[in-house]
Scaffold this motif. Sequence first.
Motif, PDB file in Angstrom:
ATOM      1  N   GLY A 452       3.426  -0.286   4.110  1.00  0.00           N
ATOM      2  CA  GLY A 452       2.626   0.761   4.721  1.00  0.00           C
ATOM      3  C   GLY A 452       3.029   2.186   4.459  1.00  0.00           C
ATOM      4  O   GLY A 452       2.473   3.096   5.092  1.00  0.00           O
ATOM      5  N   GLU A 453       3.966   2.450   3.535  1.00  0.00           N
ATOM      6  CA  GLU A 453       4.367   3.837   3.328  1.00  0.00           C
ATOM      7  C   GLU A 453       3.206   4.726   2.893  1.00  0.00           C
ATOM      8  O   GLU A 453       3.139   5.899   3.285  1.00  0.00           O
ATOM      9  CB  GLU A 453       5.481   3.918   2.274  1.00  0.00           C
ATOM     10  N   PHE A 454       2.295   4.176   2.111  1.00  0.00           N
ATOM     11  CA  PHE A 454       1.234   5.006   1.532  1.00  0.00           C
ATOM     12  C   PHE A 454      -0.162   4.489   1.855  1.00  0.00           C
ATOM     13  O   PHE A 454      -1.120   4.793   1.132  1.00  0.00           O
ATOM     14  CB  PHE A 454       1.436   5.121   0.013  1.00  0.00           C
ATOM     15  N   VAL A 455      -0.280   3.687   2.891  1.00  0.00           N
ATOM     16  CA  VAL A 455      -1.604   3.259   3.349  1.00  0.00           C
ATOM     17  C   VAL A 455      -1.679   3.397   4.864  1.00  0.00           C
ATOM     18  O   VAL A 455      -0.683   3.274   5.572  1.00  0.00           O
ATOM     19  CB  VAL A 455      -1.941   1.797   2.961  1.00  0.00           C
ATOM     20  N   ASP A 456      -2.874   3.678   5.335  1.00  0.00           N
ATOM     21  CA  ASP A 456      -3.172   3.622   6.761  1.00  0.00           C
ATOM     22  C   ASP A 456      -4.595   3.122   6.900  1.00  0.00           C
ATOM     23  O   ASP A 456      -5.138   2.499   5.971  1.00  0.00           O
ATOM     24  CB  ASP A 456      -2.935   4.974   7.438  1.00  0.00           C
ATOM     25  N   GLY A 457      -5.232   3.390   8.030  1.00  0.00           N
ATOM     26  CA  GLY A 457      -6.585   2.890   8.220  1.00  0.00           C
ATOM     27  C   GLY A 457      -7.597   3.444   7.243  1.00  0.00           C
ATOM     28  O   GLY A 457      -8.679   2.879   7.070  1.00  0.00           O
ATOM     29  N   SER A 458      -7.242   4.536   6.556  1.00  0.00           N
ATOM     30  CA  SER A 458      -8.199   5.174   5.646  1.00  0.00           C
ATOM     31  C   SER A 458      -8.295   4.499   4.290  1.00  0.00           C
ATOM     32  O   SER A 458      -9.310   4.632   3.602  1.00  0.00           O
ATOM     33  CB  SER A 458      -7.825   6.650   5.443  1.00  0.00           C
ATOM     34  N   ASP A 459      -7.244   3.786   3.874  1.00  0.00           N
ATOM     35  CA  ASP A 459      -7.250   3.272   2.505  1.00  0.00           C
ATOM     36  C   ASP A 459      -6.686   1.860   2.358  1.00  0.00           C
ATOM     37  O   ASP A 459      -6.512   1.374   1.244  1.00  0.00           O
ATOM     38  CB  ASP A 459      -6.487   4.220   1.575  1.00  0.00           C
ATOM     39  N   ILE A 460      -6.418   1.195   3.474  1.00  0.00           N
ATOM     40  CA  ILE A 460      -5.756  -0.099   3.364  1.00  0.00           C
ATOM     41  C   ILE A 460      -6.656  -1.145   2.714  1.00  0.00           C
ATOM     42  O   ILE A 460      -6.186  -1.960   1.902  1.00  0.00           O
ATOM     43  CB  ILE A 460      -5.243  -0.594   4.735  1.00  0.00           C
ATOM     44  N   GLU A 461      -7.943  -1.144   3.027  1.00  0.00           N
ATOM     45  CA  GLU A 461      -8.812  -2.200   2.489  1.00  0.00           C
ATOM     46  C   GLU A 461      -8.929  -2.114   0.980  1.00  0.00           C
ATOM     47  O   GLU A 461      -8.834  -3.138   0.283  1.00  0.00           O
ATOM     48  CB  GLU A 461     -10.195  -2.124   3.137  1.00  0.00           C
ATOM     49  N   GLN A 462      -9.152  -0.917   0.446  1.00  0.00           N
ATOM     50  CA  GLN A 462      -9.318  -0.819  -1.004  1.00  0.00           C
ATOM     51  C   GLN A 462      -8.004  -0.971  -1.751  1.00  0.00           C
ATOM     52  O   GLN A 462      -8.001  -1.170  -2.971  1.00  0.00           O
ATOM     53  CB  GLN A 462     -10.015   0.492  -1.411  1.00  0.00           C
ATOM     54  N   THR A 463      -6.868  -0.895  -1.041  1.00  0.00           N
ATOM     55  CA  THR A 463      -5.590  -1.179  -1.690  1.00  0.00           C
ATOM     56  C   THR A 463      -5.308  -2.686  -1.705  1.00  0.00           C
ATOM     57  O   THR A 463      -4.694  -3.199  -2.636  1.00  0.00           O
ATOM     58  CB  THR A 463      -4.451  -0.423  -0.981  1.00  0.00           C
ATOM     59  N   ILE A 464      -5.768  -3.385  -0.669  1.00  0.00           N
ATOM     60  CA  ILE A 464      -5.606  -4.844  -0.625  1.00  0.00           C
ATOM     61  C   ILE A 464      -6.558  -5.541  -1.586  1.00  0.00           C
ATOM     62  O   ILE A 464      -6.163  -6.434  -2.353  1.00  0.00           O
ATOM     63  CB  ILE A 464      -5.841  -5.361   0.810  1.00  0.00           C
ATOM     64  N   TRP A 465      -7.827  -5.146  -1.567  1.00  0.00           N
ATOM     65  CA  TRP A 465      -8.865  -5.868  -2.302  1.00  0.00           C
ATOM     66  C   TRP A 465      -9.354  -5.037  -3.473  1.00  0.00           C
ATOM     67  O   TRP A 465      -9.504  -3.832  -3.343  1.00  0.00           O
ATOM     68  CB  TRP A 465     -10.051  -6.189  -1.377  1.00  0.00           C
ATOM     69  N   PRO A 466      -9.625  -5.693  -4.612  1.00  0.00           N
ATOM     70  CA  PRO A 466      -9.741  -7.137  -4.817  1.00  0.00           C
ATOM     71  C   PRO A 466      -8.480  -7.836  -5.360  1.00  0.00           C
ATOM     72  O   PRO A 466      -8.502  -9.027  -5.620  1.00  0.00           O
ATOM     73  CB  PRO A 466     -10.856  -7.235  -5.851  1.00  0.00           C
ATOM     74  N   ARG A 467      -7.353  -7.085  -5.528  1.00  0.00           N
ATOM     75  CA  ARG A 467      -6.202  -7.728  -6.167  1.00  0.00           C
ATOM     76  C   ARG A 467      -5.654  -8.888  -5.332  1.00  0.00           C
ATOM     77  O   ARG A 467      -5.191  -9.896  -5.884  1.00  0.00           O
ATOM     78  CB  ARG A 467      -5.112  -6.693  -6.441  1.00  0.00           C
TER      79      ARG A 467
END
Length: 527
Positions: A452-467
Amino acid sequence: MASEASLVAMVVALALSNALLVTSESEYNKVKIWPMPASVSYGHSHLYLSNDFELSTNYDSGLLKDAFNRMLAVIRLGHIIEANFSALHLSPLLRGLHIVISSSNHQLQYTIDESYKLTVPSPENPGYAHLEAQTVYGALHGLQTFSQLCHFNFTSRVLEVHMSPWTIIDQPRFSYRGLLIDTSRHYLPLPVVKKVIDSMSYAKLNVLHWHIVDSQSFPLEIPSYPKLWDGAYSPSERYTVADAAEVVSYAQQRGINVLAEIDVPGHARSWGTGYPSLWPSKDCQQPLDVSKEFTFKVIDGILSDFSKIFKFKFVHLGGDEVNTSCWTITPHISKWLREHGMNESQAYQYFVLRAQNVALSHGYEIVNWEETFNDFGNKLSRKTVVHNWLGGGVARQVVASGLRCIVSNQDKWYLHYLDTTLQEFYANEPLTNITNLKQQKLVIGGEVCMWGEFVDGSDIEQTIWPRAAAAAERLWTPYDKLAKNPREVTGRLAHFRCLLNQRGVAAAPLAGQGRSAPEGPGSCYEQ
């Protein structure tokens, strides 16, 4: 779980049917299902879901009914189903889905049977689609697969099932298919956590590894030691006990276990905000003070409270990246070490093993990061699962020692490394260089990690998916059904990514690095 013989018999029956049994890579490209099931056959006809498409089942449970209703919602995608079937001369109609579940037990346990068989009839005999499963959790996976067979027709305004008849026989390759989220480096509001859980269910991931606390913050209420959450970033960035229980319940309704983690003795500076005596000193604040009984009383209190909330078989005790210098330079701890005849490495081992015993006393089995194995693996409880993260190769050593292993090697399955490609996520094989069948079974699965150093509610989904979906297929689909060249699944994965977008999940385009924005105008299916 269905026996190997019965599965073979069903597969043979499929091969003798009129439908096309999917066996080649070219045929798999026609089947837009993610992750790819163990066995698939399909036809070439269309069926239409009736406006009052219904659930018929022998299983009297709100859990299944709620899952069925959620499935209808995601396949409708908010569209108004307004067709007049008679006027449009649309037939044949699929009246509903008949679900038969063998076991009445709806407790979500580790290694629960997740197999299912889904059949969608031919147009000559429409009636009902059928879903058979040993447990309700297998049925939930079957519902997810059925949802991917359904499409909204914008011309007729109806829901269709293409390529009928279907027969799908399926079960997971690995029993542990995880995703880590980190709520210490950035707080994630409950609606965000729930959206992550929803998206996990679409890809058939089944363990949410909740890295709740770390050095930076302690956001969780612990009734036994109520000042611990003084270490939260702010009074509004916290989770109550009821919040945590709601996360567990929400996940359980979707077939997902919650693995809670407290990372000890390192990664725990935030604990001392409320209880400064947990620090070695005011100026040297971690790892936790190994010399004080209070330290282990707090761990015992936390795990006692955990046992009332987190019902998964395992608890994660961390144990990684422990810099013991604070112990050696703090006078009272240095004195304690001398009195007990320990050096700093021995004190690290003492701490980890004592924490393990506390967890065992509360009925848990333990997950520890791999440093504990690398440093004193033969001393770990035999109820330990070693969590690989530093790189390849350790899994083979772990299972050779007789311990179980979860694979999360950071060079391939760490999501915050944005330059790790989809192809690398897909190609990462948990059983690399493990040829002994008994040892292969000790690799219980794998996990992608969203630190979580560089993700929060604003960008977590697009960092998880689709990889994460690429890893999900590696963990679900039989090895011999996986694409030998990861680039061959790009079209099918693009289809799944667009499906996630349609369901409200902010999955990033396949092109570019992780969470890259679209490069310009164009179809979702081409990005």
